[in-house]
Scaffold this motif. Structure first.
Motif, PDB file in Angstrom:
ATOM      1  N   UNK A 118       0.823  -1.206   0.000  1.00 32.94           N
ATOM      2  CA  UNK A 118       0.000   0.000   0.000  1.00 32.94           C
ATOM      3  C   UNK A 118       0.858   1.257   0.000  1.00 32.94           C
ATOM      4  N   UNK A 119       1.922   1.247   0.792  1.00 36.15           N
ATOM      5  CA  UNK A 119       2.788   2.432   0.887  1.00 36.15           C
ATOM      6  C   UNK A 119       3.417   2.767  -0.452  1.00 36.15           C
ATOM      7  N   UNK A 120       3.939   1.760  -1.140  1.00 40.61           N
ATOM      8  CA  UNK A 120       4.584   2.015  -2.427  1.00 40.61           C
ATOM      9  C   UNK A 120       3.560   2.374  -3.498  1.00 40.61           C
ATOM     10  N   UNK A 121       2.442   1.663  -3.506  1.00 41.91           N
ATOM     11  CA  UNK A 121       1.426   1.951  -4.509  1.00 41.91           C
ATOM     12  C   UNK A 121       0.866   3.363  -4.341  1.00 41.91           C
ATOM     13  N   UNK A 122       0.850   3.854  -3.107  1.00 44.18           N
ATOM     14  CA  UNK A 122       0.296   5.175  -2.829  1.00 44.18           C
ATOM     15  C   UNK A 122       1.279   6.307  -3.116  1.00 44.18           C
ATOM     16  N   UNK A 123       2.562   5.985  -3.346  1.00 42.20           N
ATOM     17  CA  UNK A 123       3.561   7.058  -3.384  1.00 42.20           C
ATOM     18  C   UNK A 123       4.469   7.077  -4.603  1.00 42.20           C
ATOM     19  N   UNK A 124       4.559   5.988  -5.367  1.00 44.62           N
ATOM     20  CA  UNK A 124       5.498   5.979  -6.482  1.00 44.62           C
ATOM     21  C   UNK A 124       4.793   5.614  -7.789  1.00 44.62           C
ATOM     22  N   UNK A 125       5.446   5.973  -8.885  1.00 42.25           N
ATOM     23  CA  UNK A 125       4.915   5.650 -10.199  1.00 42.25           C
ATOM     24  C   UNK A 125       6.024   5.641 -11.226  1.00 42.25           C
ATOM     25  N   UNK A 126       5.651   5.726 -12.470  1.00 41.78           N
ATOM     26  CA  UNK A 126       6.602   5.662 -13.568  1.00 41.78           C
ATOM     27  C   UNK A 126       7.659   6.770 -13.428  1.00 41.78           C
ATOM     28  N   UNK A 127       8.923   6.380 -13.558  1.00 41.65           N
ATOM     29  CA  UNK A 127      10.029   7.320 -13.454  1.00 41.65           C
ATOM     30  C   UNK A 127      10.634   7.410 -12.073  1.00 41.65           C
ATOM     31  N   UNK A 128       9.938   6.869 -11.054  1.00 45.91           N
ATOM     32  CA  UNK A 128      10.463   6.892  -9.687  1.00 45.91           C
ATOM     33  C   UNK A 128      11.360   5.688  -9.432  1.00 45.91           C
ATOM     34  N   UNK A 129      12.206   5.806  -8.405  1.00 50.54           N
ATOM     35  CA  UNK A 129      13.131   4.738  -8.041  1.00 50.54           C
ATOM     36  C   UNK A 129      13.014   4.417  -6.564  1.00 50.54           C
ATOM     37  N   UNK A 130      13.187   3.145  -6.250  1.00 52.65           N
ATOM     38  CA  UNK A 130      13.189   2.663  -4.866  1.00 52.65           C
ATOM     39  C   UNK A 130      14.481   1.884  -4.653  1.00 52.65           C
ATOM     40  N   UNK A 175       7.697  -2.993  -5.935  1.00 52.50           N
ATOM     41  CA  UNK A 175       8.120  -1.736  -6.557  1.00 52.50           C
ATOM     42  C   UNK A 175       7.704  -1.683  -8.022  1.00 52.50           C
ATOM     43  N   UNK A 176       7.910  -2.787  -8.728  1.00 57.07           N
ATOM     44  CA  UNK A 176       7.543  -2.833 -10.147  1.00 57.07           C
ATOM     45  C   UNK A 176       6.033  -2.743 -10.340  1.00 57.07           C
ATOM     46  N   UNK A 177       5.275  -3.420  -9.498  1.00 58.89           N
ATOM     47  CA  UNK A 177       3.817  -3.350  -9.590  1.00 58.89           C
ATOM     48  C   UNK A 177       3.356  -1.894  -9.451  1.00 58.89           C
ATOM     49  N   UNK A 178       4.029  -1.158  -8.580  1.00 63.06           N
ATOM     50  CA  UNK A 178       3.675   0.244  -8.362  1.00 63.06           C
ATOM     51  C   UNK A 178       4.130   1.144  -9.505  1.00 63.06           C
ATOM     52  N   UNK A 179       4.863   0.580 -10.464  1.00 66.86           N
ATOM     53  CA  UNK A 179       5.280   1.335 -11.633  1.00 66.86           C
ATOM     54  C   UNK A 179       6.648   1.956 -11.536  1.00 66.86           C
ATOM     55  N   UNK A 180       7.337   1.753 -10.426  1.00 68.27           N
ATOM     56  CA  UNK A 180       8.654   2.345 -10.224  1.00 68.27           C
ATOM     57  C   UNK A 180       9.749   1.333 -10.548  1.00 68.27           C
ATOM     58  N   UNK A 181      10.992   1.793 -10.461  1.00 69.73           N
ATOM     59  CA  UNK A 181      12.143   0.946 -10.777  1.00 69.73           C
ATOM     60  C   UNK A 181      12.924   0.637  -9.504  1.00 69.73           C
ATOM     61  N   UNK A 182      13.116  -0.657  -9.190  1.00 66.81           N
ATOM     62  CA  UNK A 182      13.971  -0.990  -8.045  1.00 66.81           C
ATOM     63  C   UNK A 182      15.441  -0.759  -8.397  1.00 66.81           C
ATOM     64  N   UNK A 221      12.760   7.832  -4.473  1.00 68.16           N
ATOM     65  CA  UNK A 221      11.638   8.170  -3.593  1.00 68.16           C
ATOM     66  C   UNK A 221      11.712   7.435  -2.254  1.00 68.16           C
ATOM     67  N   UNK A 222      12.238   6.225  -2.250  1.00 68.58           N
ATOM     68  CA  UNK A 222      12.314   5.426  -1.019  1.00 68.58           C
ATOM     69  C   UNK A 222      13.641   4.692  -0.961  1.00 68.58           C
ATOM     70  N   UNK A 223      14.076   4.388   0.253  1.00 70.17           N
ATOM     71  CA  UNK A 223      15.081   3.359   0.498  1.00 70.17           C
ATOM     72  C   UNK A 223      14.465   2.400   1.508  1.00 70.17           C
ATOM     73  N   UNK A 224      14.582   1.102   1.234  1.00 70.73           N
ATOM     74  CA  UNK A 224      14.002   0.083   2.111  1.00 70.73           C
ATOM     75  C   UNK A 224      15.086  -0.488   3.009  1.00 70.73           C
ATOM     76  N   UNK A 225      14.828  -0.478   4.312  1.00 71.83           N
ATOM     77  CA  UNK A 225      15.734  -1.068   5.294  1.00 71.83           C
ATOM     78  C   UNK A 225      15.005  -2.213   5.993  1.00 71.83           C
ATOM     79  N   UNK A 226      15.653  -3.364   6.071  1.00 69.82           N
ATOM     80  CA  UNK A 226      15.069  -4.527   6.741  1.00 69.82           C
ATOM     81  C   UNK A 226      16.093  -5.079   7.721  1.00 69.82           C
ATOM     82  N   UNK A 227      15.789  -4.917   9.003  1.00 71.52           N
ATOM     83  CA  UNK A 227      16.711  -5.345  10.058  1.00 71.52           C
ATOM     84  C   UNK A 227      15.907  -5.774  11.273  1.00 71.52           C
ATOM     85  N   UNK A 228      16.178  -6.984  11.806  1.00 76.02           N
ATOM     86  CA  UNK A 228      16.993  -8.068  11.245  1.00 76.02           C
ATOM     87  C   UNK A 228      16.487  -8.467   9.855  1.00 76.02           C
TER      88      UNK A 228
END
Length: 402
Positions: free
Chosen positions: A105-117, A131-138, A165-172
């Motif tokens: 939901x967060x990515x779909x609500x905030x990114x689109x074509x031309x954006x990067x995550x 990320x791709x489903x939302x139209x952005x480029x990982x 537009x975003x950076x994803x952090x996953x820890x642990x």
């Protein structure tokens, strides 16, 4: 039926694919040791199931607010304050059908074509495809064993562009078990202060599972000045053995949370009312909750040590000691290129995992599914005796290669 073009750019979830193949093998009569599954093998604690039964008996079986019940949102806000030092109010909280839906939901609500995550890898299989489903480029940032598979601040700074537009952090981290230190998170914050258009999605779902005294810290804790562009995602699935209950939660800036709620209102609406009642007990009955999570953590550490010791005794297999979560990310690079008894050349990590499953009944996940070619992921969220048996089978499998 015409299938949408967007579906051509995403993969079937690698972990889901392995689970499906494993289930098919079991249906055919094979006995499989499942080290592929990313979920606790413990039962949900009784105090939580009792709360669900009570909710049902009292008629709490109707729709709730799309964002979750007021009581659960308040409890989640208190959890973030108590455990993470994040100051927030219930209107900054959304409850979802698992943490995955909230990330979606967060990515779909905030990114689109031309954006990067920015996605540091090895990583959970779904980040790039959502990320791709939302139209952005990982934008993939690779890290190796020499740095415990952790992205550095220098790598982050280099990857940021005007389109980020975003950076994803996953820890642990799933799949590596690596844990970002407070110092490393502060270094990321220093980079991001100079990149005001970039938000942080902190996936903390394994927060309660750390080992050897490792301290968990989340990004919003070390950089409160950046909280207006931080979404912290968590849930009860891993911590309280509640994967099937499908409850995740997130805290973030009000405008983002409102957009996520709007999107959820047009898709699934509210999460299960019964599951929300169960999650409320998990978060508010703190003494029983802490006893359960502490017991699980101790069991996981014993299992981790057994699995790492068993793998380390196998020629050609190397692994680093995971600091958290319940996975070992082991290298099989020294095994690749060898030949199985039926003449199959193990050309990559997928072929190696298929060999283990087909000939020795051990289900694991290829590292390439996570962006870590030449590795394989093994879950130790299972019985210690099964872990020992699996290591014995993997040893035999390797010994029988030429």
């Amino acid at each position: 039926m015409r299938i949408a073009e967007r579906m051509e750019h995403i993969r079937e979830s690698g972990t889901a694919r392995i689970a499906r193949i494993t289930t098919i093998r079991e249906a055919q009569g094979a006995r499989i040791i499942r080290l592929n599954i990313g979920e606790p093998n413990f039962d949900t604690p009784e105090f939580i199931t009792n709360a669900a039964e009570k909710a049902m008996s009292e008629g709490q079986t109707r729709y709730t607010d799309v964002a979750g019940t007021a009581a659960l949102r308040a409890a989640v806000a208190e959890k973030f304050r108590r455990d993470n030092g994040i100051s927030c109010t219930p209107d900054q909280i959304v409850i979802g059908n698992g943490a995955k839906q909230l990330i979606f939901n967060a990515l779909l609500a905030t990114v689109g074509r031309g954006d990067e995550v920015i996605v540091p890898v090895p990583s959970w299989v779904s980040y790039p495809d959502i990320t791709k489903i939302a139209g952005a480029r990982p934008v993939i940032i690779s890290s190796g064993e020499e740095n415990e598979f952790k992205m550095t601040a220098a790598q982050l700074a280099t990857a940021i562009t005007e389109h980020t537009r975003w950076v994803i952090l996953n820890s642990p981290c799933n799949p590596t078990g690596s844990v970002f230190t407070e110092s490393e998170l502060r270094d990321f914050a220093d980079v991001l202060r100079d990149a005001p258009g970039v938000a942080v999605l902190s996936d903390d779902i394994y927060e309660k599972i750390t080992f050897d005294g490792e301290q968990f810290t989340t990004f919003a804790t070390v950089a409160p000045d950046l909280c207006d562009r931080v979404l912290t995602v968590n849930g009860v699935s891993k911590s309280h053995a509640m994967t099937g209950w499908r409850i995740g939660f997130a805290v973030g800036p009000r405008d983002l949370i409102a957009a996520m709620i709007k999107l959820q209102g047009q898709s699934t609406t509210n999460p299960s009312s019964i599951s929300q009642a169960a999650a409320l007990a998990a978060l508010t009955e703190t003494e029983e909750s802490e006893r359960f999570t502490a017991s699980c953590r101790a069991a996981y550490q014993r299992r981790r040590d057994r699995l790492v010791a068993g793998l380390s005794s196998i020629p050609g297999v190397q692994c680093t000691l995971p600091r958290g979560a319940f996975y070992v990310f082991a290298s099989c690079q020294d095994i690749l290129g060898r030949t199985t008894p039926d003449g199959t050349v193990l050309c990559n990590d997928t072929a190696f995992c298929e060999y283990l499953l087909r000939d020795y009944g051990v289900s694991t996940v290829p590292g390439s599914e996570f962006g870590g070619a030449g590795f394989f992921r093994l879950s130790f969220a299972t019985d210690e005796l099964l872990i020992s048996e699996a290591c014995h089978h993997i040893l035999r499998a390797v010994e029988n290669l030429t």
